[in-house]
Design a protein around this motif. Structure first.
Motif, PDB file in Angstrom:
ATOM      1  N   TYR A 210       0.894  -1.430  -0.168  1.00  0.00           N
ATOM      2  CA  TYR A 210       0.230   0.247  -0.138  1.00  0.00           C
ATOM      3  C   TYR A 210       0.771   1.551  -0.033  1.00  0.00           C
ATOM      4  CZ  TYR A 210      -3.411   3.474   0.790  1.00  0.00           C
ATOM      5  OH  TYR A 210      -4.442   4.085   0.743  1.00  0.00           O
ATOM      6  N   ARG A 211       1.961   1.298   0.729  1.00  0.00           N
ATOM      7  CA  ARG A 211       2.875   1.895   0.875  1.00  0.00           C
ATOM      8  C   ARG A 211       3.406   2.565  -0.653  1.00  0.00           C
ATOM      9  NH1 ARG A 211       7.829   2.046   5.005  1.00  0.00           N
ATOM     10  NH2 ARG A 211       9.222   3.821   4.538  1.00  0.00           N
ATOM     11  N   GLU A 212       3.573   1.120  -0.899  1.00  0.00           N
ATOM     12  CA  GLU A 212       4.770   2.030  -2.186  1.00  0.00           C
ATOM     13  C   GLU A 212       3.398   2.146  -3.796  1.00  0.00           C
ATOM     14  OE1 GLU A 212       7.375   1.157  -3.394  1.00  0.00           O
ATOM     15  OE2 GLU A 212       7.779   1.350  -1.174  1.00  0.00           O
ATOM     16  N   GLN A 213       1.922   1.949  -3.284  1.00  0.00           N
ATOM     17  CA  GLN A 213       1.612   2.117  -4.141  1.00  0.00           C
ATOM     18  C   GLN A 213       0.349   4.050  -3.756  1.00  0.00           C
ATOM     19  OE1 GLN A 213      -1.945  -0.185  -4.045  1.00  0.00           O
ATOM     20  NE2 GLN A 213      -0.727  -1.884  -5.359  1.00  0.00           N
ATOM     21  N   ALA A 214       0.680   4.362  -2.675  1.00  0.00           N
ATOM     22  CA  ALA A 214       0.115   5.477  -1.856  1.00  0.00           C
ATOM     23  C   ALA A 214       1.227   6.985  -2.477  1.00  0.00           C
ATOM     24  CB  ALA A 214       0.289   5.418  -0.403  1.00  0.00           C
ATOM     25  N   ILE A 215       2.386   5.932  -2.691  1.00  0.00           N
ATOM     26  CA  ILE A 215       3.162   7.040  -3.044  1.00  0.00           C
ATOM     27  C   ILE A 215       3.672   7.472  -4.202  1.00  0.00           C
ATOM     28  CG2 ILE A 215       6.051   7.309  -3.207  1.00  0.00           C
ATOM     29  CD1 ILE A 215       6.213   5.828  -0.195  1.00  0.00           C
ATOM     30  N   ALA A 216       2.673   6.609  -4.880  1.00  0.00           N
ATOM     31  CA  ALA A 216       3.508   6.768  -6.244  1.00  0.00           C
ATOM     32  C   ALA A 216       2.442   7.847  -6.611  1.00  0.00           C
ATOM     33  CB  ALA A 216       3.080   5.192  -6.871  1.00  0.00           C
ATOM     34  N   ALA A 217       0.829   7.192  -6.280  1.00  0.00           N
ATOM     35  CA  ALA A 217      -0.029   8.676  -6.298  1.00  0.00           C
ATOM     36  C   ALA A 217      -0.469   9.409  -6.169  1.00  0.00           C
ATOM     37  CB  ALA A 217      -1.983   7.648  -5.685  1.00  0.00           C
ATOM     38  N   ILE A 218       0.569   9.322  -4.634  1.00  0.00           N
ATOM     39  CA  ILE A 218       0.333  11.184  -4.530  1.00  0.00           C
ATOM     40  C   ILE A 218       1.421  12.155  -5.311  1.00  0.00           C
ATOM     41  CG2 ILE A 218       1.172  12.447  -2.593  1.00  0.00           C
ATOM     42  CD1 ILE A 218       0.770  10.217  -0.473  1.00  0.00           C
ATOM     43  N   ARG A 219       2.625  11.172  -5.571  1.00  0.00           N
ATOM     44  CA  ARG A 219       3.315  12.157  -6.766  1.00  0.00           C
ATOM     45  C   ARG A 219       2.273  12.652  -7.956  1.00  0.00           C
ATOM     46  NH1 ARG A 219       8.558   8.405  -5.858  1.00  0.00           N
ATOM     47  NH2 ARG A 219       8.739   9.029  -3.603  1.00  0.00           N
ATOM     48  N   ALA A 220       1.723  11.054  -8.801  1.00  0.00           N
ATOM     49  CA  ALA A 220       0.836  11.372  -9.751  1.00  0.00           C
ATOM     50  C   ALA A 220      -0.339  13.003 -10.071  1.00  0.00           C
ATOM     51  CB  ALA A 220       0.711  10.388 -10.251  1.00  0.00           C
ATOM     52  N   GLN A 221      -0.731  12.264  -8.672  1.00  0.00           N
ATOM     53  CA  GLN A 221      -1.559  13.543  -8.271  1.00  0.00           C
ATOM     54  C   GLN A 221      -1.370  14.946  -8.082  1.00  0.00           C
ATOM     55  OE1 GLN A 221      -4.055  12.939  -4.615  1.00  0.00           O
ATOM     56  NE2 GLN A 221      -5.805  14.651  -5.507  1.00  0.00           N
ATOM     57  N   VAL A 222      -0.215  15.338  -7.463  1.00  0.00           N
ATOM     58  CA  VAL A 222       0.672  16.311  -7.209  1.00  0.00           C
ATOM     59  C   VAL A 222       2.009  16.801  -7.700  1.00  0.00           C
ATOM     60  CG1 VAL A 222       1.774  17.276  -4.926  1.00  0.00           C
ATOM     61  CG2 VAL A 222       0.847  16.108  -4.744  1.00  0.00           C
ATOM     62  N   GLY A 223       2.246  16.289  -8.402  1.00  0.00           N
ATOM     63  CA  GLY A 223       3.360  16.382  -8.885  1.00  0.00           C
ATOM     64  C   GLY A 223       4.758  17.659  -8.936  1.00  0.00           C
ATOM     65  N   ASP A 224       4.540  19.039  -9.472  1.00  0.00           N
ATOM     66  CA  ASP A 224       5.707  19.297  -8.135  1.00  0.00           C
ATOM     67  C   ASP A 224       5.079  20.902  -7.903  1.00  0.00           C
ATOM     68  OD1 ASP A 224       4.658  20.911  -9.927  1.00  0.00           O
ATOM     69  OD2 ASP A 224       5.990  21.547 -11.897  1.00  0.00           O
ATOM     70  N   LYS A 225       3.247  20.487  -7.354  1.00  0.00           N
ATOM     71  CA  LYS A 225       2.789  21.495  -6.264  1.00  0.00           C
ATOM     72  C   LYS A 225       3.263  21.739  -4.880  1.00  0.00           C
ATOM     73  CE  LYS A 225       1.283  23.290  -9.695  1.00  0.00           C
ATOM     74  NZ  LYS A 225       1.339  22.729 -10.417  1.00  0.00           N
ATOM     75  N   ARG A 226       2.650  22.518  -3.922  1.00  0.00           N
ATOM     76  CA  ARG A 226       2.874  21.954  -2.120  1.00  0.00           C
ATOM     77  C   ARG A 226       1.802  21.804  -1.718  1.00  0.00           C
ATOM     78  NH1 ARG A 226       7.796  24.307  -1.841  1.00  0.00           N
ATOM     79  NH2 ARG A 226       7.089  24.014   0.064  1.00  0.00           N
ATOM     80  N   VAL A 227       1.791  21.286  -1.030  1.00  0.00           N
ATOM     81  CA  VAL A 227       0.492  20.361  -0.407  1.00  0.00           C
ATOM     82  C   VAL A 227       0.906  20.940   0.974  1.00  0.00           C
ATOM     83  CG1 VAL A 227      -0.244  18.599   0.899  1.00  0.00           C
ATOM     84  CG2 VAL A 227       0.719  18.364  -1.895  1.00  0.00           C
ATOM     85  N   ILE A 228      -0.235  20.830   1.910  1.00  0.00           N
ATOM     86  CA  ILE A 228      -0.272  22.109   3.021  1.00  0.00           C
ATOM     87  C   ILE A 228      -1.149  19.958   3.742  1.00  0.00           C
ATOM     88  CG2 ILE A 228       0.087  24.382   3.170  1.00  0.00           C
ATOM     89  CD1 ILE A 228      -2.448  24.581   3.317  1.00  0.00           C
ATOM     90  N   CYS A 229      -0.466  20.398   5.339  1.00  0.00           N
ATOM     91  CA  CYS A 229      -1.180  19.992   5.945  1.00  0.00           C
ATOM     92  C   CYS A 229      -1.658  20.133   7.068  1.00  0.00           C
ATOM     93  CB  CYS A 229      -0.487  18.155   6.410  1.00  0.00           C
ATOM     94  SG  CYS A 229      -1.483  16.974   7.100  1.00  0.00           S
ATOM     95  N   GLY A 230      -3.063  20.092   8.144  1.00  0.00           N
ATOM     96  CA  GLY A 230      -2.740  20.839   9.890  1.00  0.00           C
ATOM     97  C   GLY A 230      -2.633  19.115  10.509  1.00  0.00           C
ATOM     98  N   LEU A 231      -1.892  19.235  11.128  1.00  0.00           N
ATOM     99  CA  LEU A 231      -1.674  18.381  12.521  1.00  0.00           C
ATOM    100  C   LEU A 231      -2.309  18.288  13.454  1.00  0.00           C
ATOM    101  CD1 LEU A 231       2.429  17.623  12.080  1.00  0.00           C
ATOM    102  CD2 LEU A 231       0.839  16.370  11.660  1.00  0.00           C
TER     103      LEU A 231
END
Ligand code: XMP
Length: 522
Positions: A210-231
């Motif tokens: 899952y980790r591998e797939q999720a990482i690939a999917a995040i890269r594909a979705q986000v490209g070179d844009k920035r993400v913010i995350c509320g912790l």
């Protein structure tokens, strides 16, 4: 998101549909639950399931207009397993007959509870069953099958269900009257294991994969844009952040807002965990003045929640605005949240409390969502956290609500009360840890009550606050029971709190279950 084989669960509204998914995930099989009304031909084609399960449900197939799957599902050429209402649907759809029982006015007998199934012929679905005689199963049905559909045969019977186990092996269609997913069908998991083996699942749905797939999917979705995350310091947002960081590195910025309503040392611990272990760009914002200022004088629970929710959005927006080029907002949404949002009944349920998270933010800020945990259950998130190397102390943390101590301080919130509450809570949690009980408990905390009571310490009179301790067991927070501490434990804890925490002279233990209570006091 992913390339793994999918098992489709068509939900007809059973209370235990999620348990079917649990059983399958335990077998490392990826599955998705979809309410029957959403399963169109197009959805079937998109999911391209390798097998299908029909859940149980409260309706009666004898009723005109009762829930059905699309006819196409029978033409997919994949194995289908029908459970309870799902069995009846299959029989009715494929040319058999179902009779109404007492509940739907048909006069036949209904059957609820434990029953024993006797084998009536060999079937690979039943491998491992009947080795010790009849199998205990859990029945819960009003209607029953009265005539099998062509091609089906009986493979197991119970005193009140002559068609307890039926199958058309040539088409790989299986239909049972009982619920193999529940605890009271002790060997039910074996049926699912046989079913997915026969359907050809590789059982490769692991957290490493899952980790591998999720990482690939995040890269594909986000490209070179920035993400913010509320912790929040909770498991979900932490795991989401670490996973996204692994995918896109410094394109991710986390924002941790201290609203002045955190537990003792919480802000320091969360910030240290992220700074020391992960080197993730992190904005730690101390906004306690703002929050406590606006909460001043407020005592109504919903008003408090609304103020906190509104301020949280304002503050988050302020910091996010400082991050140039942020186009995505990451959220730790889990699968149960996704299922609830497409709930079977679809009807609006009563709002007991307006839970706050960052909902509403994306539209307001024009951000797109990244939700890498959308396919996971809570325990899978914990497993993923372990996979990502998150310290156990973080993975096992009890959930903590967004509004924090505000909802553990019924009535008006004042700084002195919050200080007292933090200290009492810390002693309680310390006691729980010392006695090795932390992992047995879903959530534990102290609440400071809006009353002061008279006591005597030494030779003097005291007039201090009373506190309530709360500790519950639960699997999902939806229902809960109080934790049965020993009287010795409770006595020792009360003594410690009164001795160690200035401002408290009385300790009570809350023994309300949920329902009728809720876990938090407000
Ligand atoms: P209740 O009090 O509704 O709580 O029985 C059920 C679970 O939800 C948590 N909770 C919240 N979590 N924002 C959150 O993120 C909220 O506003 C909120 N209110 C309650 C609570 O701690 C328990 O785990």
């Amino acid at each position: 998101m992913s390339s793994h084989d999918t098992l489709l669960i068509v939900d007809f509204g059973s209370q235990v549909t999620q348990l079917i998914a649990r059983r399958l995930r335990e077998l490392n099989v990826y599955c998705e639950i979809h309410p029957y009304q959403n399963v169109t031909d197009a959805v079937l084609a998109e999911i391209a399931p390798k097998a299908v399960i029909f859940s149980g449900g409260p309706d009666s197939v004898t009723r005109a207009g009762s829930p059905r799957p699309p006819a196409k599902v029978y033409e997919l050429g994949v194995p289908i397993l029908g459970i309870c209402y799902g069995q009846q649907v299959m029989m009715q759809d494929l040319g058999g007959r179902v009779e109404g029982g007492k509940i739907s006015g048909g006069g036949g007998t209904a059957e609820f509870g434990r029953a024993y199934v006797t084998p009536a012929g060999p079937l690979p679905l039943l491998d491992g069953w009947f080795s010790d005689g009849d199998e205990q199963v859990w029945m819960s049905h009003g209607d029953h099958v009265a005539a099998l559909a062509p091609g089906f045969e009986v493979y197991g019977t119970s005193p009140n269900a002559p068609y307890a186990i039926t199958a058309d092996p040539a088409r790989n269609f299986y239909a049972v009257q009982f619920h193999p997913e529940v605890h009271h069908t002790p060997r039910g998991a074996k049926l699912y294991e046989n079913f997915v083996r026969m359907a050809g699942f590789a059982g490769d749905w692991t957290m490493a994969g899952y980790r591998e797939q999720a990482i690939a999917a995040i890269r594909a979705q986000v490209g070179d844009k920035r993400v913010i995350c509320g912790l929040s310091g909770g498991v979900d947002s932490s795991v989401a952040a670490i996973l996204i960081h692994e995918a896109i590195g410094d394109q991710l910025t986390c924002v941790f807002v201290d609203h002045g309503l955190l537990r003792k040392n919480e802000a320091e611990e969360v910030v240290a965990m992220f700074r020391d272990n992960y080197n993730i760009p992190l904005i730690a914002a101390d906004e306690s003045e703002l929050f406590l200022g606006e909460l001043d004088g407020q005592s109504d629970p919903e008003t408090k929640r609304k103020i906190i929710g509104r301020l949280f959005i304002d503050v988050f927006q302020k910091y996010a605005g400082e991050i140039e080029g942020a186009e995505f907002l990451a959220q730790g949404t889990l699968y149960p949240d996704v299922i609830e949002s497409v709930s079977f009944s679809g009807g609006p349920s009563v709002t007991i409390k307006s839970h706050h998270n960052v909902g509403g933010l994306p539209e307001k800020m024009g951000l797109k969502l990244v939700e890498p945990l959308r396919e996971l259950f809570k325990d899978e998130v914990r497993a993923l956290g372990r996979e990502l190397g998150l310290p156990q102390s973080f993975i096992g943390r009890h959930p903590f609500p967004g509004p924090g101590l505000a909802i553990r301080c019924p009535g008006e919130i004042t700084r002195p009360k919050l200080e007292i509450l933090r200290e009492a809570d810390a002693v309680f949690i310390d006691q729980i840890r010392k006695h090795g009980l932390y992992d047995e408990i879903w959530q534990a905390y102290a609440a400071i009550l809006p009353v002061r009571t008279v006591g005597v310490m030494g030779d003097g009179r005291t007039y201090d606050y009373a506190c309530a301790l709360r500790a519950v067991t639960s699997v999902d927070g939806m229902t809960a029971d109080y934790y049965p501490f020993s009287h010795d434990f409770l006595g020792e804890t009360a003594t410690r709190i009164i001795n160690e925490v200035a401002g408290i002279n009385r300790v009570t233990y809350d023994i309300t279950s949920k329902p009728p209570g809720t876990i938090e006091w407000e």
